[in-house]
Design a protein around this motif. Sequence first.
Motif: not given
Lengths: 117, 109
Positions: B30, B33, B35, B37, B42-43, B45, B48, B91, B95-97, B99-101
Amino acid sequence: GAVVSQHPSWVICKSGTSVKIECRSLDFQATTMFWYRQFPKQSLMLMATSNEGSKATYEQGVEKDKFLINHASLTLSTLTVTSAHPEDSSFYICSARTGFGDATEAFFGQGTRLTVV
Amino acid sequence: GQNIDQPTEMTATEGAIVQINCTYQTSGFNGLFWYQQHAGEAPTFLSYNVLDGLEEKGRFSSFLSRSKGYSYLLLKELQMKDSASYLCAPMDSNYQLIWGAGTKLIIKP
């Protein structure tokens, strides 16, 4: 963009005590809030997802009795680390989305650095 | 399973251009994104993408190829303040993000 305020920015606590972290959406209503933990040089790890007025959904391996999440209103979610231990020392970050089920941007709080001594 | 692959670290020179690649495998898709950091923060935006192609936003551009499970972030006219980690986060169907490292970008004068 929307603002998410997280408090405190950092906290040092003694082992065995509890710490509460607040996450507020300042100019929008957050139907869904997420709590992440990040260890140094590692990726964000989702701990739990909370929807206003309902119980949080915890990720596998996250102890729900240790990490208490309350999302009592559309603008406030809290994470309480109970009986903290040094291994709980980490960077905790909340994020909020305005919608559910659509690809809206996730807005992040500033993060809370927790050190347990 | 779900997987994100980005280079761990990249180095570039101030004023130059750098491309940070990301390949991903997710259960459903979906959008993706990017980001930024900074250490200890915090990250924030950046971009997208949900359709194939290039999205340009000032000095930053992001590209997506859904068929290849591939995205890149292009940073132009690099500045010292661009030194940070860059996180690619697709996503999934819930609808869950994911995350990689992230990629740590080091800018040198």
